[in-house]
Design a protein around this motif. Sequence first.
Motif, PDB file in Angstrom:
ATOM      1  N   GLU A 177       0.844  -1.187   0.000  1.00 24.63           N
ATOM      2  CA  GLU A 177       0.000   0.000   0.000  1.00 24.63           C
ATOM      3  C   GLU A 177       0.884   1.243   0.000  1.00 24.63           C
ATOM      4  OE1 GLU A 177      -3.518   2.021   2.686  1.00 24.63           O
ATOM      5  OE2 GLU A 177      -2.932  -0.045   3.061  1.00 24.63           O
ATOM      6  N   ASP A 178       0.493   2.258  -0.758  1.00 26.30           N
ATOM      7  CA  ASP A 178       1.231   3.514  -0.895  1.00 26.30           C
ATOM      8  C   ASP A 178       2.563   3.354  -1.630  1.00 26.30           C
ATOM      9  OD1 ASP A 178      -0.784   4.971   0.344  1.00 26.30           O
ATOM     10  OD2 ASP A 178       0.077   4.677   2.325  1.00 26.30           O
ATOM     11  N   GLU A 179       2.763   2.235  -2.324  1.00 25.87           N
ATOM     12  CA  GLU A 179       3.940   2.032  -3.163  1.00 25.87           C
ATOM     13  C   GLU A 179       3.462   1.746  -4.576  1.00 25.87           C
ATOM     14  OE1 GLU A 179       6.365  -1.073  -1.555  1.00 25.87           O
ATOM     15  OE2 GLU A 179       7.117   0.173   0.059  1.00 25.87           O
ATOM     16  N   PHE A 180       4.374   1.878  -5.528  1.00 28.07           N
ATOM     17  CA  PHE A 180       4.032   1.608  -6.920  1.00 28.07           C
ATOM     18  C   PHE A 180       5.321   1.370  -7.692  1.00 28.07           C
ATOM     19  CE2 PHE A 180       4.366   6.117  -6.136  1.00 28.07           C
ATOM     20  CZ  PHE A 180       5.298   6.518  -7.073  1.00 28.07           C
TER      21      PHE A 180
ATOM     22  N   LEU B  76       7.470   2.393 -11.075  1.00 26.80           N
ATOM     23  CA  LEU B  76       7.543   3.560 -11.955  1.00 26.80           C
ATOM     24  C   LEU B  76       6.743   3.337 -13.237  1.00 26.80           C
ATOM     25  CD1 LEU B  76      11.265   4.645 -11.546  1.00 26.80           C
ATOM     26  CD2 LEU B  76       9.230   5.749 -10.595  1.00 26.80           C
ATOM     27  N   ALA B  77       6.734   2.109 -13.728  1.00 27.48           N
ATOM     28  CA  ALA B  77       5.991   1.808 -14.958  1.00 27.48           C
ATOM     29  C   ALA B  77       4.493   2.064 -14.782  1.00 27.48           C
ATOM     30  CB  ALA B  77       6.226   0.363 -15.378  1.00 27.48           C
ATOM     31  N   ASP B  78       4.002   2.016 -13.532  1.00 27.91           N
ATOM     32  CA  ASP B  78       2.580   2.258 -13.288  1.00 27.91           C
ATOM     33  C   ASP B  78       2.188   3.720 -13.513  1.00 27.91           C
ATOM     34  OD1 ASP B  78       2.333  -0.404 -12.614  1.00 27.91           O
ATOM     35  OD2 ASP B  78       2.458  -0.044 -10.456  1.00 27.91           O
ATOM     36  N   LEU B  79       3.194   4.615 -13.590  1.00 26.26           N
ATOM     37  CA  LEU B  79       2.903   6.030 -13.805  1.00 26.26           C
ATOM     38  C   LEU B  79       2.602   6.335 -15.270  1.00 26.26           C
ATOM     39  CD1 LEU B  79       5.728   7.577 -11.592  1.00 26.26           C
ATOM     40  CD2 LEU B  79       3.340   7.160 -10.966  1.00 26.26           C
ATOM     41  N   ILE B  80       3.083   5.478 -16.165  1.00 25.85           N
ATOM     42  CA  ILE B  80       2.896   5.703 -17.597  1.00 25.85           C
ATOM     43  C   ILE B  80       1.408   5.630 -17.931  1.00 25.85           C
ATOM     44  CG2 ILE B  80       3.427   4.829 -19.914  1.00 25.85           C
ATOM     45  CD1 ILE B  80       6.101   3.818 -18.667  1.00 25.85           C
TER      46      ILE B  80
ATOM     47  N   ASP C   8       8.518  17.556  -4.561  1.00 23.22           N
ATOM     48  CA  ASP C   8       8.178  18.952  -4.843  1.00 23.22           C
ATOM     49  C   ASP C   8       7.482  19.105  -6.191  1.00 23.22           C
ATOM     50  OD1 ASP C   8       9.244  19.857  -2.458  1.00 23.22           O
ATOM     51  OD2 ASP C   8      11.193  20.318  -3.333  1.00 23.22           O
ATOM     52  N   ALA C   9       7.947  18.388  -7.194  1.00 24.92           N
ATOM     53  CA  ALA C   9       7.393  18.527  -8.547  1.00 24.92           C
ATOM     54  C   ALA C   9       6.144  17.673  -8.757  1.00 24.92           C
ATOM     55  CB  ALA C   9       8.455  18.165  -9.587  1.00 24.92           C
ATOM     56  N   VAL C  10       6.044  16.563  -8.021  1.00 24.67           N
ATOM     57  CA  VAL C  10       4.888  15.663  -8.137  1.00 24.67           C
ATOM     58  C   VAL C  10       4.373  15.378  -6.717  1.00 24.67           C
ATOM     59  CG1 VAL C  10       4.049  13.482  -9.086  1.00 24.67           C
ATOM     60  CG2 VAL C  10       6.001  14.615 -10.155  1.00 24.67           C
ATOM     61  N   PRO C  11       3.614  16.330  -6.163  1.00 21.82           N
ATOM     62  CA  PRO C  11       3.208  16.193  -4.766  1.00 21.82           C
ATOM     63  C   PRO C  11       2.066  15.211  -4.510  1.00 21.82           C
ATOM     64  CG  PRO C  11       2.341  18.227  -5.676  1.00 21.82           C
ATOM     65  CD  PRO C  11       3.220  17.615  -6.730  1.00 21.82           C
ATOM     66  N   ASP C  12       1.349  14.811  -5.560  1.00 24.57           N
ATOM     67  CA  ASP C  12       0.168  13.982  -5.342  1.00 24.57           C
ATOM     68  C   ASP C  12       0.047  12.952  -6.460  1.00 24.57           C
ATOM     69  OD1 ASP C  12      -2.192  13.122  -4.177  1.00 24.57           O
ATOM     70  OD2 ASP C  12      -3.394  14.821  -4.872  1.00 24.57           O
ATOM     71  N   ILE C  13      -0.020  11.681  -6.086  1.00 25.72           N
ATOM     72  CA  ILE C  13      -0.186  10.605  -7.061  1.00 25.72           C
ATOM     73  C   ILE C  13      -1.448   9.841  -6.692  1.00 25.72           C
ATOM     74  CG2 ILE C  13       0.796   8.481  -8.006  1.00 25.72           C
ATOM     75  CD1 ILE C  13       3.573   9.620  -7.264  1.00 25.72           C
ATOM     76  N   ARG C  14      -2.384   9.773  -7.619  1.00 27.11           N
ATOM     77  CA  ARG C  14      -3.641   9.054  -7.413  1.00 27.11           C
ATOM     78  C   ARG C  14      -3.721   7.939  -8.450  1.00 27.11           C
ATOM     79  NH1 ARG C  14      -7.192  12.330  -4.231  1.00 27.11           N
ATOM     80  NH2 ARG C  14      -5.757  13.570  -2.979  1.00 27.11           N
ATOM     81  N   LEU C  15      -2.974   6.890  -8.208  1.00 29.44           N
ATOM     82  CA  LEU C  15      -2.867   5.791  -9.164  1.00 29.44           C
ATOM     83  C   LEU C  15      -4.235   5.190  -9.496  1.00 29.44           C
ATOM     84  CD1 LEU C  15      -0.255   4.812 -10.402  1.00 29.44           C
ATOM     85  CD2 LEU C  15      -0.191   2.993  -8.742  1.00 29.44           C
ATOM     86  N   ALA C  16      -5.019   4.887  -8.466  1.00 31.27           N
ATOM     87  CA  ALA C  16      -6.318   4.247  -8.683  1.00 31.27           C
ATOM     88  C   ALA C  16      -7.269   5.143  -9.472  1.00 31.27           C
ATOM     89  CB  ALA C  16      -6.952   3.868  -7.345  1.00 31.27           C
ATOM     90  N   GLU C  17      -7.073   6.451  -9.355  1.00 35.91           N
ATOM     91  CA  GLU C  17      -7.946   7.395 -10.063  1.00 35.91           C
ATOM     92  C   GLU C  17      -7.379   7.792 -11.421  1.00 35.91           C
ATOM     93  OE1 GLU C  17      -8.945  10.575  -7.281  1.00 35.91           O
ATOM     94  OE2 GLU C  17      -8.752   9.082  -5.687  1.00 35.91           O
ATOM     95  N   GLY C  18      -6.129   7.380 -11.710  1.00 34.88           N
ATOM     96  CA  GLY C  18      -5.549   7.605 -13.025  1.00 34.88           C
ATOM     97  C   GLY C  18      -4.926   8.972 -13.268  1.00 34.88           C
TER      98      GLY C  18
END
Length: 175
Positions: A95-98, A100-104, A149-159
């Motif tokens: 949980e709360d990990e991912f 890098l390929a999941d960001l594409i 600082d440049a990417v403060p919020d990642i919502r993987l499940a929401e895309g």
Amino acid sequence: MTTDSRLILVGQVGGGFGVRGEVRVTAFTADPLALTAYGPLLRADGSVGLTLTSARPDKNGVVGRAKEIATKEQADALRGLKLHVPRDRFPEPEEDEFYLADLIGLQARDGDDAAIGVVKAVQNFGADDMLEIAPAAGGPTWYLPFTRDAVPDIRLAEGWLRVLRPVEVGEREPD
């Protein structure tokens, strides 16, 4: 459960090792010996590149035997071959990990929640990871350091993810 066939780069053939058909593979994984657990390592087109049958640690990865290689010459002929694994062969992150390929493919949103592009790739040119963003309005891609600082919020499940572009030279920060 859906399968994810995106290919993740995990290593590169360095060439032959010794005279008995062993191959040296530079590993891009945290545990180089994990290369033996992923099954066949694939070429960028999805075809089988190497199937490691045994391996031992080496300074930059592993040295081992592969089903497809019998001689030093065969191993040397594969020098430079990039080796991939389908994303679905990796364990699910905590949980709360991912990965890098999941960001594409995630939508990049600015501080006002406006869609400004899509993450096209995650690159590393030798220093830190960089997100390559394809602008929503078209035009050339641009790079953003992958930092808190440049990417403060990642919502993987929401895309989507929030990106804050640095102030360009000559621009003023808003008051």
